[in-house]
Design an enzyme around this catalytic site. Structure first.
Site, PDB file in Angstrom:
ATOM      1  N   SER A 234    -105.760  -0.231   8.919  1.00  0.00           N
ATOM      2  CA  SER A 234    -105.362   1.698   9.540  1.00  0.00           C
ATOM      3  C   SER A 234    -103.505   1.350   9.242  1.00  0.00           C
ATOM      4  O   SER A 234    -104.220   1.171   8.062  1.00  0.00           O
ATOM      5  CB  SER A 234    -105.442   0.973  11.471  1.00  0.00           C
ATOM      6  OG  SER A 234    -105.351   2.049  11.958  1.00  0.00           O
ATOM      7  N   ASP A 461    -114.859   7.437  12.959  1.00  0.00           N
ATOM      8  CA  ASP A 461    -113.530   6.738  13.306  1.00  0.00           C
ATOM      9  C   ASP A 461    -112.845   7.394  13.718  1.00  0.00           C
ATOM     10  O   ASP A 461    -112.034   8.751  13.341  1.00  0.00           O
ATOM     11  CB  ASP A 461    -113.187   6.167  12.206  1.00  0.00           C
ATOM     12  CG  ASP A 461    -110.964   4.939  12.412  1.00  0.00           C
ATOM     13  OD1 ASP A 461    -110.956   5.917  12.857  1.00  0.00           O
ATOM     14  OD2 ASP A 461    -111.327   4.261  11.266  1.00  0.00           O
ATOM     15  N   HIS A 489    -113.538   1.990  15.404  1.00  0.00           N
ATOM     16  CA  HIS A 489    -111.911   2.380  13.959  1.00  0.00           C
ATOM     17  C   HIS A 489    -112.459   1.035  14.137  1.00  0.00           C
ATOM     18  O   HIS A 489    -112.565   0.246  13.841  1.00  0.00           O
ATOM     19  CB  HIS A 489    -110.790   1.554  15.116  1.00  0.00           C
ATOM     20  CG  HIS A 489    -109.610   2.710  14.360  1.00  0.00           C
ATOM     21  ND1 HIS A 489    -109.334   2.814  13.249  1.00  0.00           N
ATOM     22  CD2 HIS A 489    -108.438   1.199  13.648  1.00  0.00           C
ATOM     23  CE1 HIS A 489    -107.714   2.975  12.604  1.00  0.00           C
ATOM     24  NE2 HIS A 489    -107.235   1.541  13.310  1.00  0.00           N
TER      25      HIS A 489
END
Length: 519
Positions: A234, A461, A489
């Protein structure tokens, strides 16, 4: 990556979520993985000299680090870095590290530094979940080193408000569509910035990602690696990309999973996530309706409408939770979104919605919201992720707080995401009144001269939409994209054996998967 007045609890990506997700596999996945590896050359086995320290920073690169046992199997240390890289002889700050030594010391490759995202996520916490996240092969060959970036958790950290004040921040809602509500939110954001400046001191001006990337090169050196082995989830992909741009010759093997597009401004980021989470709640609703115990009725549009009605109800009349805290609209949204990070959590959302919609009980959604914010039952918070999130983002992303622009964006967000869009509007106000305005420029990252980088994108995602991974892979001068077809995610550690084998082969052997591999 949220900066929204009504979703304070979403100010950090869920670190614990990754640890709870299992890795699933199937024969099809295994077959595809076996065919996916190309004949791309492995990284050289010849010894590589340690790069010279940048001028003026020799004392930081040459420092001795004392590793001490800290719990079963782990070792901890603290490393000094400059507060301000423009003044390397000035004040110093400390970063916290925690490592899990390689299980096979004779076959050890090096140290794999890991970042969970956020910004504000704790790598010190993440490494404690290594058994869930990283395969046995990776754990055998690498020291796994979690680190808390500057401003985060156990490193010298951003400090702003008390736990009770943070509770209030997370639950308070502002009607920013009215002048009065907008003024209240602006005043609250201004007060938060003032408290952060008072509680944190000079560090608050230096928690930007560019500085953190420079820290990362010092960490690479002090763990003894001439090239950086790195895994970023991320926001950690943004940190990794900035590192590769700044120190391309020092990149070894780098995996960027659930990528942030470094060229996007804050408005584009918020819009991408608004669409991503709207798609995710619709995917959840479709899955729920196909089951036997779904509290939602009708078709997908009807079901999503019922969730929207619940949020509106909680906003107008907060739900009881069996405690002295009520479930407000913002807390309900936080609890719902927490479960959209991983489809393994969808049954939790089904149970929480059933309790809230039919029993008027908000306790399960409140629990989920608290998990996302890392709040303990006693009211304490495990980390400072919420506070660090704002501080880092406000230095990385210049505010675009023109009222007319924000009003136009609010309308676009509401149209793109009827469920969450309105809650994401006007977030730039926080950074517009922040004590240290951003001077950063959002541009593409190319990392010319860096070793090949592995980028992973998940098609469903919600937090870092798949298109961002595609874009980052295209920007980088030498990168390979692996696509995981699924919901949730990020991918590694929670998807399938196809992803696992592609990543492990790259990390351990230096061999890249075929560009465009789909798992």
């Amino acid at each position: 990556m949220f900066r929204a007045p009504r979703l304070a609890a979403l100010s950090a990506l869920l670190v614990g979520a990754l640890a709870l997700a299992g890795c699933t596999a199937s024969e099809t996945d295994d077959d595809r993985a076996a065919d996916s590896v190309t004949t791309a050359p492995s990284a050289s086995t010849e010894p590589v000299e340690m790069p010279a320290a940048p001028a003026g920073l020799e004392a930081y690169y040459d420092q001795d680090v004392a590793w001490e046992a800290c719990g079963d199997d782990f070792e901890c240390a603290r490393v000094e870095v400059p507060l301000d890289y423009a003044v390397p002889d000035g004040e110093r700050i400390e970063l916290a590290l925690k490592r899990l030594p390689a299980e096979d010391g004779d076959a050890r490759i090096g140290s794999l530094l890991i970042n969970p995202g956020g910004p504000g996520g704790s790598g010190v916490q993440l490494v404690e979940a290594a058994d869930f996240l990283f395969s046995a092969d990776v754990r055998e060959r690498f020291d796994l080193v979690g680190f808390d970036p500057r401003g985060v958790n156990e490193s010298d950290a951003v400090e702003c408000v008390s736990d009770a004040e943070l509770d209030e921040m997370r639950s308070t809602e502002y009607d920013v569509e009215t002048p009065e509500g907008l003024a209240e939110f602006t005043a609250s954001a201004t007060e938060l910035g003032e408290k952060c400046a008072a509680g944190t001191g000079p560090l608050l001006a230096h928690v930007d990602t560019e500085s953190a990337a420079r820290d990362l090169d010092i960490l690479r050196d002090v763990v003894g690696d001439p090239q950086l082995y790195y895994f970023g989830y991320s926001y950690g992909t943004f940190l990794g990309a900035i590192y590769a741009e700044t120190f391309p010759a020092n990149v070894g093997r780098m995996v960027l999973d659930g990528a942030v597009d470094p060229a996007l401004d804050s408005a584009a980021l918020v819009m991408g996530q608004a669409v991503g989470f709207e798609n995710a709640i619709r995917a959840y609703a479709e899955d729920c309706l196909a089951g036997d115990d779904c509290p939602l009725k009708g078709d997908v549009d009807d079901a999503v409408g019922q969730i929207q009605d619940l949020l509106a109800t909680a906003e107008a009349t907060p739900l009881p939770t069996g405690s002295d805290r009520e479930l407000t609209g913002s807390l309900a949204a936080s609890g719902i979104i927490m479960t959209l990070y991983d489809n393994e959590y969808w049954p939790l959302l089904t149970s929480a919605l059933d309790a809230a919609m039919y029993d008027g009980d908000g306790s399960q959604l409140l629990f989920l919201a608290d998990v996302s914010a890392e709040r303990e039952e006693d009211g304490s918070y495990l980390t400072n992720s919420t506070e660090a999130f704002n501080a880092i983002n406000c230095l990385d992303y210049p505010a675009e707080a023109d009222l007319a622009q924000m009003q136009a964006q609010a309308a676009e967000l509401a149209e793109a995401s009827p469920t969450f869009g309105e809650m994401l509007a006007y977030g730039d106000i926080t950074c517009d009144v922040w004590p240290y305005p951003s001077t950063a420029e959002r541009t593409e990252v190319h990392a010319e001269g860096a070793a090949p980088i592995l980028v992973i994108g998940t098609t469903g995602d919600p937090a870092t939409p798949y298109e961002w991974s595609v874009s980052l892979a295209e920007q980088l001068a030498d990168a390979v994209l692996v696509t995981y077809e699924g919901e949730g995610h990020t991918a590694y550690g929670r998807s399938n054996s196809c992803v696992t084998e592609a990543v492990d082969t790259y990390l351990i052997e230096g061999t890249l998967p075929e560009d465009g591999l789909t798992c």
